[in-house]
Design a protein around this motif. Structure first.
Motif, PDB file in Angstrom:
ATOM      1  N   LEU A   1       4.958   5.997  -3.071  1.00  0.00           N
ATOM      2  CA  LEU A   1       5.245   5.314  -1.810  1.00  0.00           C
ATOM      3  C   LEU A   1       5.989   6.249  -0.871  1.00  0.00           C
ATOM      4  O   LEU A   1       7.020   6.817  -1.234  1.00  0.00           O
ATOM      5  CB  LEU A   1       6.074   4.058  -2.087  1.00  0.00           C
ATOM      6  CG  LEU A   1       6.466   3.202  -0.877  1.00  0.00           C
ATOM      7  CD1 LEU A   1       5.230   2.599  -0.230  1.00  0.00           C
ATOM      8  CD2 LEU A   1       7.433   2.094  -1.309  1.00  0.00           C
ATOM      9  N   ARG A   2       5.450   6.408   0.346  1.00  0.00           N
ATOM     10  CA  ARG A   2       6.054   7.342   1.294  1.00  0.00           C
ATOM     11  C   ARG A   2       7.393   6.854   1.817  1.00  0.00           C
ATOM     12  O   ARG A   2       8.342   7.623   1.966  1.00  0.00           O
ATOM     13  CB  ARG A   2       5.103   7.577   2.470  1.00  0.00           C
ATOM     14  CG  ARG A   2       3.992   8.541   2.179  1.00  0.00           C
ATOM     15  CD  ARG A   2       3.304   8.979   3.439  1.00  0.00           C
ATOM     16  NE  ARG A   2       2.316   8.021   3.879  1.00  0.00           N
ATOM     17  CZ  ARG A   2       1.556   8.162   4.972  1.00  0.00           C
ATOM     18  NH1 ARG A   2       1.706   9.221   5.732  1.00  0.00           N
ATOM     19  NH2 ARG A   2       0.660   7.274   5.308  1.00  0.00           N
ATOM     20  N   SER A   3       7.459   5.570   2.155  1.00  0.00           N
ATOM     21  CA  SER A   3       8.685   5.014   2.726  1.00  0.00           C
ATOM     22  C   SER A   3       8.606   3.496   2.688  1.00  0.00           C
ATOM     23  O   SER A   3       7.543   2.911   2.455  1.00  0.00           O
ATOM     24  CB  SER A   3       8.856   5.482   4.186  1.00  0.00           C
ATOM     25  OG  SER A   3       7.777   5.023   4.986  1.00  0.00           O
ATOM     26  N   GLY A   4       9.738   2.867   2.916  1.00  0.00           N
ATOM     27  CA  GLY A   4       9.755   1.412   3.004  1.00  0.00           C
ATOM     28  C   GLY A   4       9.637   0.726   1.656  1.00  0.00           C
ATOM     29  O   GLY A   4      10.080   1.244   0.623  1.00  0.00           O
TER      30      GLY A   4
ATOM     31  N   GLN B   1      -2.624   3.874   2.986  1.00  0.00           N
ATOM     32  CA  GLN B   1      -1.830   4.213   4.161  1.00  0.00           C
ATOM     33  C   GLN B   1      -0.355   4.440   3.842  1.00  0.00           C
ATOM     34  O   GLN B   1       0.354   5.051   4.644  1.00  0.00           O
ATOM     35  CB  GLN B   1      -1.954   3.109   5.215  1.00  0.00           C
ATOM     36  CG  GLN B   1      -3.350   2.968   5.803  1.00  0.00           C
ATOM     37  CD  GLN B   1      -3.454   1.760   6.717  1.00  0.00           C
ATOM     38  OE1 GLN B   1      -3.355   0.617   6.267  1.00  0.00           O
ATOM     39  NE2 GLN B   1      -3.632   1.996   8.001  1.00  0.00           N
ATOM     40  N   VAL B   2       0.095   3.941   2.708  1.00  0.00           N
ATOM     41  CA  VAL B   2       1.521   4.009   2.411  1.00  0.00           C
ATOM     42  C   VAL B   2       1.848   4.945   1.251  1.00  0.00           C
ATOM     43  O   VAL B   2       3.010   5.093   0.878  1.00  0.00           O
ATOM     44  CB  VAL B   2       2.100   2.601   2.133  1.00  0.00           C
ATOM     45  CG1 VAL B   2       1.865   1.700   3.331  1.00  0.00           C
ATOM     46  CG2 VAL B   2       1.501   1.983   0.872  1.00  0.00           C
TER      47      VAL B   2
ATOM     48  N   ALA C   1       8.378  -1.199   6.692  1.00  0.00           N
ATOM     49  CA  ALA C   1       8.987   0.129   6.866  1.00  0.00           C
ATOM     50  C   ALA C   1      10.427   0.147   6.363  1.00  0.00           C
ATOM     51  O   ALA C   1      11.031   1.205   6.218  1.00  0.00           O
ATOM     52  CB  ALA C   1       8.934   0.527   8.338  1.00  0.00           C
TER      53      ALA C   1
ATOM     54  N   PHE D   1      -1.035  -1.027  10.751  1.00  0.00           N
ATOM     55  CA  PHE D   1      -0.024  -0.169  10.129  1.00  0.00           C
ATOM     56  C   PHE D   1       0.986   0.302  11.174  1.00  0.00           C
ATOM     57  O   PHE D   1       2.198   0.292  10.929  1.00  0.00           O
ATOM     58  CB  PHE D   1      -0.699   1.034   9.468  1.00  0.00           C
ATOM     59  CG  PHE D   1       0.267   2.062   8.946  1.00  0.00           C
ATOM     60  CD1 PHE D   1       0.818   1.935   7.676  1.00  0.00           C
ATOM     61  CD2 PHE D   1       0.631   3.158   9.721  1.00  0.00           C
ATOM     62  CE1 PHE D   1       1.720   2.879   7.190  1.00  0.00           C
ATOM     63  CE2 PHE D   1       1.532   4.094   9.238  1.00  0.00           C
ATOM     64  CZ  PHE D   1       2.077   3.960   7.977  1.00  0.00           C
TER      65      PHE D   1
ATOM     66  N   TRP E   1       3.344  -4.452   3.304  1.00  0.00           N
ATOM     67  CA  TRP E   1       4.264  -3.322   3.451  1.00  0.00           C
ATOM     68  C   TRP E   1       5.257  -3.554   4.570  1.00  0.00           C
ATOM     69  O   TRP E   1       4.949  -4.177   5.589  1.00  0.00           O
ATOM     70  CB  TRP E   1       3.459  -2.050   3.739  1.00  0.00           C
ATOM     71  CG  TRP E   1       4.296  -0.822   3.982  1.00  0.00           C
ATOM     72  CD1 TRP E   1       5.051  -0.148   3.062  1.00  0.00           C
ATOM     73  CD2 TRP E   1       4.471  -0.132   5.217  1.00  0.00           C
ATOM     74  NE1 TRP E   1       5.683   0.929   3.648  1.00  0.00           N
ATOM     75  CE2 TRP E   1       5.345   0.966   4.960  1.00  0.00           C
ATOM     76  CE3 TRP E   1       3.974  -0.327   6.502  1.00  0.00           C
ATOM     77  CZ2 TRP E   1       5.721   1.847   5.974  1.00  0.00           C
ATOM     78  CZ3 TRP E   1       4.355   0.560   7.510  1.00  0.00           C
ATOM     79  CH2 TRP E   1       5.222   1.640   7.238  1.00  0.00           C
TER      80      TRP E   1
ATOM     81  N   VAL F   1       6.927  -2.188  -0.710  1.00  0.00           N
ATOM     82  CA  VAL F   1       5.532  -2.632  -0.762  1.00  0.00           C
ATOM     83  C   VAL F   1       5.289  -3.609  -1.901  1.00  0.00           C
ATOM     84  O   VAL F   1       5.968  -3.552  -2.945  1.00  0.00           O
ATOM     85  CB  VAL F   1       4.599  -1.400  -0.908  1.00  0.00           C
ATOM     86  CG1 VAL F   1       4.746  -0.748  -2.286  1.00  0.00           C
ATOM     87  CG2 VAL F   1       3.143  -1.782  -0.647  1.00  0.00           C
TER      88      VAL F   1
ATOM     89  N   TYR G   1       5.028   0.275  11.287  1.00  0.00           N
ATOM     90  CA  TYR G   1       5.691   1.584  11.296  1.00  0.00           C
ATOM     91  C   TYR G   1       6.657   1.728  12.473  1.00  0.00           C
ATOM     92  O   TYR G   1       7.745   2.311  12.349  1.00  0.00           O
ATOM     93  CB  TYR G   1       4.631   2.678  11.344  1.00  0.00           C
ATOM     94  CG  TYR G   1       5.177   4.082  11.301  1.00  0.00           C
ATOM     95  CD1 TYR G   1       5.604   4.644  10.091  1.00  0.00           C
ATOM     96  CD2 TYR G   1       5.266   4.858  12.461  1.00  0.00           C
ATOM     97  CE1 TYR G   1       6.112   5.935  10.054  1.00  0.00           C
ATOM     98  CE2 TYR G   1       5.777   6.140  12.426  1.00  0.00           C
ATOM     99  CZ  TYR G   1       6.195   6.672  11.218  1.00  0.00           C
ATOM    100  OH  TYR G   1       6.703   7.948  11.185  1.00  0.00           O
TER     101      TYR G   1
END
Length: 251
Positions: free
Chosen positions: A196-199, A189-190, A111, A172, A109, A201, A176
């Motif tokens: 996907l929260r952000s970034g 975690q993501v 960010a 992480f 991953w 992967v 981050y």
């Protein structure tokens, strides 16, 4: 005949007092990769039973050491199977209480949006910065990352760029906060709500590392603790299994 207001109030207070007496708290040691799911599960537990959890997060290896040294935990949610087995053999866990609550998935991953592609080619990029991973001796996800790098034939090339966190949580955070370009972390975690929260992967193929089967076990101190038993029941319930899947775990 209607119940008088005073008597109704007295009955309500008695009921609340009775509930308070029976509400219990369990101290639970939880592998760092499961930080977000356990928060949601603890909220469900309190809402449905009144029981509460006092949660301590960390790498499985460090939590194991704390338990061996007498830390007052009632239950362990590990990131592997070997640690709960070792606790059983050492007489520190309730016999027959161990079960698998999740199977983890390893990801690469960043960010930064677009930094990581869907085959992990960034690991061979000339401008690759620091690569975070968790300490393999104490964190099963860190051991999985080392195994994956070996199978990809990149261990030697990546060695100068590696930064090691004490747990998958710290790995992480390195990514981050921008202290690492990319990192090997847990899928859980993501993700948020299955997205996907952000970034960006790359979900590593499961063929690159040994299965990350995560076992829970009730510890000797947790025998008879109603909150611990309620957590066991909840982790094995269909609705909570669906919640765990939403964080990217297999079961």
């Amino acid at each position: 005949m209607p119940i008088p207001v005073r008597r109704l109030a007295a009955l309500l207070l008695a009921t609340l007092a009775h509930s308070a007496v029976w509400a219990a708290e369990a101290q639970v040691a939880v592998a760092a990769n499961f930080a977000e799911p356990i928060k949601a599960i603890a909220a469900v537990l309190e809402k449905t039973t009144g029981h509460t959890l006092k949660i301590t997060l960390g790498s499985t290896g460090k939590l194991f050491a704390q338990i061996r040294n007498g830390a007052p935990f009632d239950m362990l949610l590990a990131a592997d199977t070997r640690t709960p087995e070792a606790l059983e053999k050492a007489g520190l866990a309730q016999p027959g209480s161990r079960f698998t609550y999740a199977t983890g998935k390893l990801v690469l991953w960043s960010a930064k949006v677009g930094r990581v592609d869907d085959v992990g080619a960034v690991l061979k990029a000339a401008d690759l910065g620091k690569v975070a991973f968790a300490a393999p001796k104490v964190a099963p996800y860190g051991a999985a990352a080392v195994e994956a790098m070996d199978k990809l034939g990149l261990s030697a090339a990546l060695a100068p760029k590696l930064v090691q966190g004490e747990s998958i949580g710290q790995a992480f955070n390195f990514v981050y906060t921008g202290n690492a370009d990319v990192g090997f972390v847990a899928l859980s975690q993501v993700l948020e709500g299955g997205q996907l929260r952000s970034g960006s992967v790359w979900v590593l193929p499961s063929t690159l590392y040994s299965p990350i089967r995560q076992d829970a076990v009730v510890l000797r101190r947790g025998a008879g603790n109603e909150a611990a038993q309620a957590l066991v029941n909840l982790l094995q319930s269909p609705n909570v299994k669906d919640l765990i899947r939403s964080y990217g775990y297999g079961l």
